[in-house]
Design a protein around this motif. Structure first.
Motif, PDB file in Angstrom:
ATOM      1  N   ILE A   1      51.426  35.966  49.673  1.00 12.64           N
ATOM      2  CA  ILE A   1      49.893  35.677  49.324  1.00 12.64           C
ATOM      3  C   ILE A   1      49.486  34.864  48.120  1.00 12.64           C
ATOM      4  CG2 ILE A   1      47.677  36.673  49.095  1.00 12.64           C
ATOM      5  CD1 ILE A   1      48.892  39.241  50.631  1.00 12.64           C
ATOM      6  N   TRP A   2      50.221  35.302  47.038  1.00 12.05           N
ATOM      7  CA  TRP A   2      49.789  34.989  45.659  1.00 12.05           C
ATOM      8  C   TRP A   2      49.829  33.500  45.348  1.00 12.05           C
ATOM      9  CZ3 TRP A   2      47.215  38.912  44.991  1.00 12.05           C
ATOM     10  CH2 TRP A   2      47.704  40.322  45.191  1.00 12.05           C
ATOM     11  N   PRO A   3      51.049  32.704  46.162  1.00 13.24           N
ATOM     12  CA  PRO A   3      50.817  31.147  45.838  1.00 13.24           C
ATOM     13  C   PRO A   3      49.783  30.523  46.314  1.00 13.24           C
ATOM     14  CG  PRO A   3      53.023  32.044  46.475  1.00 13.24           C
ATOM     15  CD  PRO A   3      52.138  33.224  46.561  1.00 13.24           C
ATOM     16  N   VAL A   4      49.478  31.093  47.569  1.00 18.49           N
ATOM     17  CA  VAL A   4      48.219  30.459  48.070  1.00 18.49           C
ATOM     18  C   VAL A   4      47.070  30.711  47.690  1.00 18.49           C
ATOM     19  CG1 VAL A   4      46.872  30.276  50.543  1.00 18.49           C
ATOM     20  CG2 VAL A   4      49.494  30.635  50.329  1.00 18.49           C
TER      21      VAL A   4
ATOM     22  N   GLN B   1      46.854  28.396  44.611  1.00 19.00           N
ATOM     23  CA  GLN B   1      46.641  26.849  44.870  1.00 19.00           C
ATOM     24  C   GLN B   1      45.400  26.888  45.339  1.00 19.00           C
ATOM     25  OE1 GLN B   1      49.217  25.724  48.209  1.00 19.00           O
ATOM     26  NE2 GLN B   1      48.097  23.574  48.230  1.00 19.00           N
ATOM     27  N   MET B   2      44.579  27.904  45.916  1.00 22.92           N
ATOM     28  CA  MET B   2      43.062  27.691  46.430  1.00 22.92           C
ATOM     29  C   MET B   2      42.274  28.271  45.216  1.00 22.92           C
ATOM     30  SD  MET B   2      43.006  30.322  49.326  1.00 22.92           S
ATOM     31  CE  MET B   2      41.303  30.137  49.688  1.00 22.92           C
ATOM     32  N   HIS B   3      42.452  28.272  43.832  1.00 25.04           N
ATOM     33  CA  HIS B   3      42.011  28.874  42.759  1.00 25.04           C
ATOM     34  C   HIS B   3      41.042  30.024  43.310  1.00 25.04           C
ATOM     35  CE1 HIS B   3      42.491  25.493  40.105  1.00 25.04           C
ATOM     36  NE2 HIS B   3      42.887  24.833  41.396  1.00 25.04           N
ATOM     37  N   ALA B   4      41.594  30.796  44.138  1.00 31.79           N
ATOM     38  CA  ALA B   4      40.802  32.067  44.582  1.00 31.79           C
ATOM     39  C   ALA B   4      40.950  33.218  43.595  1.00 31.79           C
ATOM     40  CB  ALA B   4      41.382  32.653  46.091  1.00 31.79           C
ATOM     41  N   ASN B   5      39.784  33.943  43.304  1.00 38.14           N
ATOM     42  CA  ASN B   5      39.853  35.116  42.352  1.00 38.14           C
ATOM     43  C   ASN B   5      39.937  36.366  42.915  1.00 38.14           C
ATOM     44  OD1 ASN B   5      37.253  35.561  43.139  1.00 38.14           O
ATOM     45  ND2 ASN B   5      36.447  34.258  41.536  1.00 38.14           N
ATOM     46  N   THR B   6      40.007  36.473  44.444  1.00 38.93           N
ATOM     47  CA  THR B   6      39.902  37.808  45.183  1.00 38.93           C
ATOM     48  C   THR B   6      40.537  37.727  46.234  1.00 38.93           C
ATOM     49  OG1 THR B   6      37.595  38.085  44.175  1.00 38.93           O
ATOM     50  CG2 THR B   6      38.332  39.490  46.170  1.00 38.93           C
ATOM     51  N   LEU B   7      41.302  38.804  46.595  1.00 38.62           N
ATOM     52  CA  LEU B   7      42.105  38.999  47.750  1.00 38.62           C
ATOM     53  C   LEU B   7      41.627  39.921  48.542  1.00 38.62           C
ATOM     54  CD1 LEU B   7      44.511  38.662  49.930  1.00 38.62           C
ATOM     55  CD2 LEU B   7      45.837  40.248  48.403  1.00 38.62           C
TER      56      LEU B   7
ATOM     57  N   ALA C   1      48.899  41.541  38.260  1.00 44.97           N
ATOM     58  CA  ALA C   1      49.857  40.846  37.523  1.00 44.97           C
ATOM     59  C   ALA C   1      49.472  39.174  37.885  1.00 44.97           C
ATOM     60  CB  ALA C   1      51.348  40.945  37.962  1.00 44.97           C
ATOM     61  N   HIS C   2      48.946  39.051  39.161  1.00 43.42           N
ATOM     62  CA  HIS C   2      48.404  37.799  39.508  1.00 43.42           C
ATOM     63  C   HIS C   2      46.865  37.492  39.006  1.00 43.42           C
ATOM     64  CE1 HIS C   2      52.077  36.380  41.273  1.00 43.42           C
ATOM     65  NE2 HIS C   2      51.939  37.707  41.929  1.00 43.42           N
ATOM     66  N   GLU C   3      46.236  38.450  38.422  1.00 47.27           N
ATOM     67  CA  GLU C   3      45.013  38.102  37.970  1.00 47.27           C
ATOM     68  C   GLU C   3      44.037  38.007  38.943  1.00 47.27           C
ATOM     69  OE1 GLU C   3      45.425  35.380  34.831  1.00 47.27           O
ATOM     70  OE2 GLU C   3      45.765  36.895  33.356  1.00 47.27           O
ATOM     71  N   LYS C   4      44.049  38.826  40.156  1.00 47.38           N
ATOM     72  CA  LYS C   4      43.289  38.547  41.204  1.00 47.38           C
ATOM     73  C   LYS C   4      42.733  39.976  41.421  1.00 47.38           C
ATOM     74  CE  LYS C   4      45.007  34.618  42.451  1.00 47.38           C
ATOM     75  NZ  LYS C   4      44.765  33.563  41.563  1.00 47.38           N
ATOM     76  N   ARG C   5      41.238  39.699  41.945  1.00 50.54           N
ATOM     77  CA  ARG C   5      40.721  41.237  42.168  1.00 50.54           C
ATOM     78  C   ARG C   5      40.758  41.523  43.680  1.00 50.54           C
ATOM     79  NH1 ARG C   5      37.942  42.027  37.009  1.00 50.54           N
ATOM     80  NH2 ARG C   5      37.413  43.985  38.025  1.00 50.54           N
ATOM     81  N   LEU C   6      40.411  42.780  44.140  1.00 49.26           N
ATOM     82  CA  LEU C   6      40.827  43.076  45.535  1.00 49.26           C
ATOM     83  C   LEU C   6      39.732  43.572  46.043  1.00 49.26           C
ATOM     84  CD1 LEU C   6      43.975  45.005  45.007  1.00 49.26           C
ATOM     85  CD2 LEU C   6      44.095  42.768  46.120  1.00 49.26           C
ATOM     86  N   VAL C   7      39.407  43.312  47.440  1.00 46.94           N
ATOM     87  CA  VAL C   7      38.699  43.710  48.366  1.00 46.94           C
ATOM     88  C   VAL C   7      39.400  44.572  49.541  1.00 46.94           C
ATOM     89  CG1 VAL C   7      36.645  43.651  50.133  1.00 46.94           C
ATOM     90  CG2 VAL C   7      36.755  42.186  48.125  1.00 46.94           C
TER      91      VAL C   7
ATOM     92  N   ASP D   1      42.864  53.335  39.253  1.00 47.58           N
ATOM     93  CA  ASP D   1      42.307  51.758  39.307  1.00 47.58           C
ATOM     94  C   ASP D   1      41.169  52.098  38.231  1.00 47.58           C
ATOM     95  OD1 ASP D   1      41.947  49.191  39.485  1.00 47.58           O
ATOM     96  OD2 ASP D   1      40.545  49.419  41.332  1.00 47.58           O
ATOM     97  N   ALA D   2      41.250  52.472  37.075  1.00 45.93           N
ATOM     98  CA  ALA D   2      40.253  52.530  36.103  1.00 45.93           C
ATOM     99  C   ALA D   2      39.580  51.176  35.784  1.00 45.93           C
ATOM    100  CB  ALA D   2      40.535  53.279  34.788  1.00 45.93           C
ATOM    101  N   GLN D   3      40.418  50.156  35.910  1.00 46.19           N
ATOM    102  CA  GLN D   3      39.854  48.797  35.575  1.00 46.19           C
ATOM    103  C   GLN D   3      39.426  48.256  36.593  1.00 46.19           C
ATOM    104  OE1 GLN D   3      44.137  48.694  35.325  1.00 46.19           O
ATOM    105  NE2 GLN D   3      43.928  46.587  35.216  1.00 46.19           N
ATOM    106  N   ASN D   4      39.162  48.752  37.842  1.00 47.15           N
ATOM    107  CA  ASN D   4      38.441  48.301  39.151  1.00 47.15           C
ATOM    108  C   ASN D   4      38.957  46.835  39.515  1.00 47.15           C
ATOM    109  OD1 ASN D   4      36.648  50.412  38.872  1.00 47.15           O
ATOM    110  ND2 ASN D   4      35.570  49.359  37.021  1.00 47.15           N
ATOM    111  N   THR D   5      40.369  46.904  39.673  1.00 43.85           N
ATOM    112  CA  THR D   5      40.943  45.803  40.346  1.00 43.85           C
ATOM    113  C   THR D   5      40.126  45.919  41.720  1.00 43.85           C
ATOM    114  OG1 THR D   5      43.060  45.672  39.221  1.00 43.85           O
ATOM    115  CG2 THR D   5      43.233  44.722  41.210  1.00 43.85           C
ATOM    116  N   VAL D   6      39.816  46.829  42.360  1.00 47.76           N
ATOM    117  CA  VAL D   6      39.314  46.692  43.583  1.00 47.76           C
ATOM    118  C   VAL D   6      37.873  46.689  43.312  1.00 47.76           C
ATOM    119  CG1 VAL D   6      38.680  47.891  45.805  1.00 47.76           C
ATOM    120  CG2 VAL D   6      41.183  47.951  44.824  1.00 47.76           C
ATOM    121  N   ILE D   7      37.053  45.464  43.940  1.00 52.01           N
ATOM    122  CA  ILE D   7      35.708  45.460  43.569  1.00 52.01           C
ATOM    123  C   ILE D   7      34.906  45.878  44.709  1.00 52.01           C
ATOM    124  CG2 ILE D   7      36.132  43.647  41.766  1.00 52.01           C
ATOM    125  CD1 ILE D   7      35.678  41.553  43.701  1.00 52.01           C
ATOM    126  N   MET D   8      35.472  45.848  46.147  1.00 53.31           N
ATOM    127  CA  MET D   8      34.707  46.290  47.167  1.00 53.31           C
ATOM    128  C   MET D   8      35.519  46.905  48.241  1.00 53.31           C
ATOM    129  SD  MET D   8      31.854  43.565  48.469  1.00 53.31           S
ATOM    130  CE  MET D   8      32.195  42.290  47.613  1.00 53.31           C
TER     131      MET D   8
END
Ligand code: DGJ
Length: 543
Positions: free
Chosen positions: A69-72, A75-81, A111-117, A183-190
């Protein structure tokens, strides 16, 4: 440090101790959705956030496949998976929960600096029960299936199954407890609760309990919300079976969401397998029970713990997409597009989505797992396809906090190239803003003496733009493959001109100009091509 953590995570060496014990971050404000004056903001870490999202394929939700997932996303400049957590994988044995996958996911996302839903695949996944644990699938006495009119089992679990609800809710609550503790830092946002609820072909449960409830008057809360009275048939006529299933699905999902929110109150939503955009759907041809555009009021009344209902868009016809966006963008329903096809043609709809205040957007199937859901999406993820989504995301990437903040407090508009290539326009105050397609950066395609070649995308479904009206005469503009013209609106005061077109960026929330566009760059409109440019336009009137 970041890479060290990632290395440990991928080697499976991170302990599953609460992450807040390992991370230095103090607990951050919880993500939430704020609404004001009919506009909405997804607040992440205390400030508006624009979800430049991507959804993974269904079966990528296992530790060994996350690396696809992460390389895509990069490449997309996505901030959330957006990615599933399946009931079957976290509770394979009743009462024995295993969240090791979720921990790996959290570690890798950080590690990849993405947020999660997180997409909770429970009782419903695409109107089926495929993601329930085996012990649910194999016990139709405890976990009843929806019955057809002739009493046969349908391939969907009944929304009236009390034990099904209790079991699903318990697993969902366990997941939310895991997030609370890890997940105190709220990597999961929704969190998406269930996936494409409803039932195709059989609009409701015709079993004994379903029939008993169907004979009752509609519930007071629904009567209050819709102004309707009487039995289901009296209140909803030809759509009665569907309205009934919608209500009982909504209150089922509400019970799950409410219990989860009591543990950790993250924003939660449901997604719709859409019906045709403009008709009242055939109850047997639609995912009856799901949050389609014509039953949002039932969902609002039945599931008040959910912040929003959202469209999964796989119908690429431009007029239909615009209708879906319009129907889900409401003062009481923040627009979010949790799924849209990942074929190149869908990328341009990012602009009308953010132009309607969308808090998030996510093409489906963005990973290198080797699976493609053509004909709903792309046949393959080549650079051209990924690039179509990457371009607007890159444009917004560094200014997404500014865009989200300004879109929350100012009028916005956006559009995409219609299928017939006709131009589009809107009026904002004294100004008409229009977009046309197939123009080179200089001159006019109509110049017969030069007989210019068509642009490379002249006949392709590419192009769009979005604006924020910063003040009556100032606009922020993003777009690609479009010529944008700003001109006085009909009937506006005389002598209106475009005074300045600044290219720039935001630094610490303030606009910083890097250059003025003038001369060739403005003589033929503002020609946005394949560069991630952001413009600030100032209109004025001379004396
Ligand atoms: C919509 C669903 O929500 C997704 O999980 C997926 O099945 C796509 N359809 C099609 O691939």
């Amino acid at each position: 440090m970041k890479h060290y953590r990632y290395l440990l995570a991928t080697m499976g060496l991170l302990l599953s101790a609460p992450i807040h014990a390992q991370e230095s971050d103090a607990a951050k404000p919880l993500p939430k959705i704020e609404s004001r004056n009919g506009r909405h903001a997804l607040m992440v870490d205390g400030a508006p956030f624009l979800m430049l999202g991507a959804q993974a394929n269904n079966a990528v939700n296992y530790p060994d496949f996350l690396h696809t997932i992460w390389p895509v996303l990069d490449q997309m400049h996505a901030n959330t998976l957006e990615i599933p957590v399946a009931w079957q994988q976290v509770e394979p044995v009743e009462g024995a929960f295993d969240f090791s996958y979720l921990q790996t996911l959290l570690d890798q996302a950080r590690a990849h600096e993405k947020r999660l839903v997180l997409l909770w695949f429970g009782t419903w996944k695409n109107t089926g029960y495929a993601y329930t644990p085996d012990w649910v699938k194999l016990d139709s006495k405890r976990f009843p299936r929806l019955k057809t009119r002739t009493g046969e089992d349908h391939g969907v679990l009944s929304a009236h199954g009390e034990q099904t609800l209790a079991a699903d809710r318990r697993a969902f609550v366990k997941m939310m407890e895991y997030l609370r503790d890890h997940d105190a830092q709220n990597t999961v946002i929704m969190v998406q609760v269930e996936n494409e609820t409803g039932s195709y072909r059989v609009p409701r449960d015709y079993g004994a309990e379903g029939n008993r409830l169907f004979a009752q008057p509609i519930p007071p809360a629904l009567a209050k919300a819709t102004g309707k009275r009487g039995t289901w048939s009296q209140a909803f006529g030809a759509q009665a079976d569907r309205a009934f299933n919608t209500w009982y699905t909504a209150i089922y999902v509400e019970a799950i969401a409410k219990a989860g929110k009591a543990i950790k109150p993250l924003p939660m939503y449901v997604n719709a397998s859409l019906a045709g955009p403009s008709n009242v759907p055939d109850p047997t041809g639609v995912a009856s029970g799901g949050p389609q555009q014509d039953v949002l009021d039932i969902w609002k009344a039945g599931a008040p713990s959910l912040e929003l209902q959202a469209p999964d868009i796989y119908d690429g016809k431009s007029a239909n997409v615009i209708q879906y966006l319009d129907k889900y963008a409401r003062a009481d329903n923040p627009l979010m597009v949790p799924e849209i096809g990942n074929a190149r043609l869908f990328a341009r709809y990012f602009y009308p989505a953010i132009g309607r205040g969308a808090i998030g957007f996510a093409p489906f199937g963005m990973d290198r797992s080797g699976y493609y859901n053509y004909p709903l999406g792309a046949k393959a993820l080549d650079d051209k396809v990924i690039g179509a989504f990457a371009l607007p995301y890159e444009m917004l990437d560094s200014i997404m906090r500014d865009w989200a903040r300004l879109a929350y407090t100012h009028p916005t508009w956006g559009g995409a190239k219609p299928d017939d290539g006709s131009s589009i326009s809107t009026i904002m105050g004294n100004w008409k803003i229009s977009g046309e397609w197939g123009q080179w950066q200089f001159g006019m395609k109509e110049w017969t003496m030069f007989n210019p070649e068509p642009t490379p995308t002249a006949d392709e479904p590419v192009g769009g733009f979005a604006v924020i009206q910063l003040s009556p005469d100032e606009f922020l503009l993003v777009g690609d493959h479009v010529r944008v013209n700003f001109e006085p609106a009909p009937g506006s005061p005389p002598n209106g001109i475009m005074l300045r077109a600044e290219e720039g960026r935001f630094e610490n929330g303030r606009w910083v100009m890097s250059r003025l566009w003038n001369g060739d760059q403005t003589d033929y409109g503002l020609n946005l091509t394949d560069l991630p440019q952001v413009l600030k336009i100032t209109m004025s009137h001379y004396r």
